[in-house]
Scaffold this motif. Sequence first.
Motif, mmCIF file in Angstrom:
data_model
loop_
_atom_site.group_PDB
_atom_site.id
_atom_site.type_symbol
_atom_site.label_atom_id
_atom_site.label_comp_id
_atom_site.label_asym_id
_atom_site.label_seq_id
_atom_site.Cartn_x
_atom_site.Cartn_y
_atom_site.Cartn_z
ATOM 1 N N UNK A 29 0.832 -1.203 0.000
ATOM 2 C CA UNK A 29 0.000 0.000 0.000
ATOM 3 C C UNK A 29 0.864 1.250 0.000
ATOM 4 N N UNK A 30 1.896 1.254 0.833
ATOM 5 C CA UNK A 30 2.787 2.412 0.906
ATOM 6 C C UNK A 30 3.541 2.654 -0.388
ATOM 7 N N UNK A 31 4.025 1.574 -1.002
ATOM 8 C CA UNK A 31 4.739 1.727 -2.271
ATOM 9 C C UNK A 31 3.798 2.251 -3.355
ATOM 10 N N UNK A 32 2.563 1.778 -3.336
ATOM 11 C CA UNK A 32 1.587 2.247 -4.326
ATOM 12 C C UNK A 32 1.319 3.739 -4.151
ATOM 13 N N UNK A 65 -4.627 7.015 -15.839
ATOM 14 C CA UNK A 65 -5.147 5.660 -15.604
ATOM 15 C C UNK A 65 -4.205 4.886 -14.684
ATOM 16 N N UNK A 66 -2.898 5.025 -14.927
ATOM 17 C CA UNK A 66 -1.915 4.372 -14.061
ATOM 18 C C UNK A 66 -2.027 4.892 -12.634
ATOM 19 N N UNK A 67 -2.246 6.180 -12.488
ATOM 20 C CA UNK A 67 -2.408 6.775 -11.153
ATOM 21 C C UNK A 67 -3.611 6.184 -10.434
ATOM 22 N N UNK A 68 -4.721 5.987 -11.180
ATOM 23 C CA UNK A 68 -5.901 5.380 -10.554
ATOM 24 C C UNK A 68 -5.605 3.951 -10.112
ATOM 25 N N UNK A 69 -4.817 3.241 -10.905
ATOM 26 C CA UNK A 69 -4.444 1.881 -10.514
ATOM 27 C C UNK A 69 -3.692 1.881 -9.187
ATOM 28 N N UNK A 70 -2.730 2.809 -9.069
ATOM 29 C CA UNK A 70 -1.958 2.896 -7.832
ATOM 30 C C UNK A 70 -2.851 3.325 -6.655
ATOM 31 N N UNK A 71 -3.801 4.235 -6.933
ATOM 32 C CA UNK A 71 -4.727 4.666 -5.882
ATOM 33 C C UNK A 71 -5.569 3.494 -5.392
#
Length: 602
Positions: A29-32, A65-71
């Motif tokens: 979670x932290x890395x994301x 889209x990548x940012x939403x994946x990490x979120x």
Amino acid sequence: MTGTLTWQQLRDLKTSELTEAGDKWHEVSGRSASDRVRVDRAMTAKITETQESDAATAAAGRLRRLSRNFQYLQSECGLVRTALNGLAGDLVGPQNQLKRALADAAALNFTVHEDGSVSYPAAQVEDLAGAEQEAPGGRSQGSSRLPLEPPALGSPGQPSLYPGYSGFRPVNPNAAKAQDVADRIARAVRSAREIDARYAKTLNGLRAEKGLDVTAATLKDVARDTADVRSTAGKHLAEGIPQDKSPAERKKWWDGLADEQRQEYLKVAPDLIGGLDGIPAAVRDEANRTYLPVLIEEMGHRGGDDVKTKLDALRMIQGKLDEPSHPPMFLLGIGDEGNGRAIVSYGNPDTSRHVAAYVPGLGTKLDDEFVDDTMKRAQDTALIARESDPSVASIIWLGYDAPQHVDVMSKGDAQRGAPAYNEFMAGISVTNGNEDPHVTAIGHSYGSLTVGTAAKQSGGIPGVDDVILLGSPGVDAQKATELGVGSDHVFVGAADNDPVTHLPTKGETALGWGLGGPTGVRVGRDLFDVGNDDLYFGKDPASAAFGAQRFEVDDGPRMILEAGLFEAHSQYFDPERDQASATNIAKVVAGRPEEIVREKHR
């Protein structure tokens, strides 16, 4: 866990392995979260700031889209971690119960079998004649509590131990002890199985489909997942909070938590800490902003006029929070209990040198009038006080149920509200970062009785330097000195045409009131030779006998002749309708009491 949990598995369970697994999920979670920040700031922002082309637009879209994946990863992995920690914490109780039962079995030389039944040895018992007989050993029921077989009278094939009682078998005292141990084992296992099943359902709900495209709709599902985890792990999270401790001890607890633990409360159980006195204001604000949409959605599934009234008000507060505010708004408490709860600060009470907390009174509840008018009173006070000192926070505290009508007023609501107000003020004192903040307690209408009652409790109102009483029907005190801050620090605003400041005493005839409002009361008192400085709840705070500092306010429209009704009672904070009163209140709040305009006592 898989399969049906056995007592052996519960005994051997290492809950530390669950928390260690949770820590691994937290690392993901932290890395994301870090990766999302890098994508947003180091990549997307630079592209949008430096390039304008179809290719740049497409690249920025893919990066979002990548940012939403990490979120999504950050949120869901954090929820898995919370669920695993909750599972570990909730299983500790049943496991300890089981271990105590097994220890008792070993001490009694009992044997616990695979199915949870318990064997016990033979024992020597005395018959009625005093002779020792051997009661045979046996085996208890294992899976559930069954009635013990009573001693059999006249059973065939059993020797008689007592003359005259053919076939009476000796009762082994170990039988009841063995059944007790077996029952305790069964209860522990049943409890653990229920916990295991509950968490398994929640954790399965957190599984994402392969190749999932994280859309805005998917992110909304995070709220549902969060609610599921909150429902499952809520008990575990609640047990960690020192609810029965002082605000100072709660602050120490919060300060001692690791950052991931704080985030766990903020994201999963914001309702548990949003109203917790002793927690920093910024944290409470974040928690309550997170919880408010959840509360609105939950109340939206209910019916009734009372619910609709509160729901409309909550939506209005949400609207104000979504807009820029000056001073900035801090939502320090929100709830639907009683007549509704809302605590809003204009300005940060933890950083401001001057903090005021205003308690509203008669007729106040969580409705549209509260949001449009009562909250504005606190904001107006902050704005005017900041003209004298910019470091001011002004709070509206609806943390109790005020009476809704004059004819139902009693001291009861104030007596119930005073301890809650004092605890809130104690929290403000311990979280304020200034060495010696200046704190003012303000009570309007019946709220002045609540403030007065709080001031008369042991130790007074924590941290308070000044007290302001507005439109008061009395504060259950005869002298200003009873309020714990000295008569020079008790300030009173009382409009001559404010009917609440002329409420007759309970033992006084209401004839004058019915005939002419405040004027009629004064006439009636003269006719019946009643003291002019006694009100419904004690000495008139505006009287010379009370001994407070009375400041100038506008008289307001007369109740009868000008059809003002209660207008004079509700304009003390309003700089447009009563500039003198609003300014005097602000001067006291800003620590400039020497600048108030004084008015003669009644």
